[in-house]
Scaffold this motif. Structure first.
Motif: not given
Length: 427
Positions: A385-397
């Motif tokens: 979840p830490a990696g998800f939280s940091i990187l999710k804004g770089c993906f579509s939607d």
């Protein structure tokens, strides 16, 4: 027979898993706007999923049993791990720590006989996950995710490259912490019970993990070399405020490193590392000219996610433990990989450790399967979840598709699975 609360908890756990895989749908609905866009946005926050369903369980217990029993159940849960992930994420993501890690990455990349663009990416994917065996997996995930975000993920589009990278990252982090007995959550949960120390982990798990991480990182770097060499992906443009800031003094870096080491050493003692966090925030505020905004919100949301997983997962023993006890070692290995994708691998190994009369091979297969499958989904391993939280804004939607993550992590997971099946003294 399970109690009705256990049955309801399992149903809510299943709904939370389905909700996790439905996050991209809610994200697209939120992006369309409309009257209920705020609700869809909240439901698209994967970090809130298990916390929300855990709250539903608390309400159900309060209504059908009693508020006192519901509170007593929460009091029996151990929230040390969610709190630790929150604290280490905030400290590891601070600017002095990131700048120090960048210096190390650039220095090590300069020693490799390949172009700098390839060498730097390889070092991030290979050495940073293995460093998780020293600084813990949540810290390694935070550092690697921030380095990838700033250096490679900021350019819009190119989701194919990003999914390949995050799939390998999640797998490498999950297996990269098994060189010691304290850094990987699924190992930490059973090391004392099984009598495994860091020397045992290094000789039975560590070298296999190093081989798997090396193969995954080399293959990913080779596959992605067109993206890494064409100059179209990279971090902030030259001359941005972040790059023109004065360098962080070595003394400030040293103090931050001491804070992080103290927090790692006190990982089992929630009162100590929370006190250290308060002191750290005070120090960061005193020298805020050397800081970037701390990841308080992101860290808190990740902690909320893990806390919800603790609450819901605590009532899954009635079916999960019996299932594990009836499996042969090899079937257990495959089953642990599959079950890890829909549960937390630390919870899985903990429940396995309660099974009586197990042998050394059975125990090895349980832990090896749990760490191998830890990169398949966001809920499979506590640092994810830490990696998800940091990187999710770089993906579509602004979200990461669970199905595409599962697909991207499948091949590196198979590589790790083959490495952990190499002959050992238990065979």
């Amino acid at each position: 027979m399970p109690s009705h609360i256990e049955v309801v908890a399992t149903a809510l756990f299943a709904l939370a898993v389905i909700h996790t895989f439905s996050v991209p749908v809610f994200a697209r609905m939120a992006n369309r706007g409309g009257t209920h866009a705020g609700l869809w946005h909240m439901l698209s926050e994967v970090e809130a999923v298990f916390g929300v369903w855990a709250c539903a369980l608390f309400v159900w217990m309060s209504m059908t049993v009693s508020v006192q029993d519901a509170v007593e159940y929460l009091d029996t849960r151990n929230f040390t791990e969610p709190a630790f992930v929150f604290v280490i994420m905030v400290v590891a993501a601070s600017r002095p720590i990131i700048e120090l890690v960048k210096i190390c990455v650039h220095g090590l990349a300069g020693m490799l006989p390949v172009r700098r663009e390839l060498a730097q990416f390889f070092v991030i994917m290979f050495l940073v996950p293995l460093a998780g065996s020293l600084v813990t997996e949540p810290a390694a995930m935070t550092l690697a995710a921030l380095l990838l975000r700033d250096a490679y993920f900021r350019r819009p589009g190119q989701d194919g490259f990003k999914y390949l990278a995050i799939g390998v990252l999640f797998v490498n982090i999950s297996i990269g912490g098994v060189l010691t007995a304290y850094a990987a959550p699924p190992v930490l949960m059973v090391a004392h019970t099984f009598g495994w120390d860091s020397a045992f982990m290094a000789t039975h798990f560590g070298w296999r993990a190093v081989l798997a991480v090396l193969i995954n990182s080399l293959a990913l770097t080779w596959i992605c070399r067109p993206f890494l060499l064409d100059g179209s992906i990279g971090g902030r443009p030259e001359g941005t405020p972040e790059q023109t800031r004065p360098p962080v003094p070595a003394v400030v870096m040293a103090v931050h490193v001491l804070f992080m080491l103290a927090i790692v050493l006190s990982a089992h003692h929630i009162k100590i590392f929370l006190g250290l966090l308060v002191l750290f925030i005070g120090f960061a505020h005193a020298y805020k000219r050397h800081q970037s905004p701390l990841l308080i919100r992101e860290g808190f949301m990740v902690g909320f996610f893990l806390a919800g997983l603790v609450v819901l997962g605590g009532l899954q023993q009635w079916w999960l433990q019996d299932l594990l006890a009836g499996l042969s070692p090899f079937v257990l290995y495959v089953g642990a990989m599959v079950l890890t994708a829909i549960t937390d691998n630390a919870a899985l190994t903990y429940l396995g450790s309660l099974v009586e009369g197990t042998g050394d091979l059975w125990r090895y297969m349980l832990v090896a399967g749990a760490v191998t499958g830890g990169g398949l989904t966001v809920i499979a391993n506590a640092p994810n979840p830490a990696g998800f939280s940091i990187l999710k804004g770089c993906f579509s939607d602004g979200s990461i598709s669970p199905l595409r993550l599962l697909g991207a992590a499948s091949i590196p997971t198979l590589v790790a699975a083959c490495m952990f099946l190499l002959p050992n003294s238990f065979s």
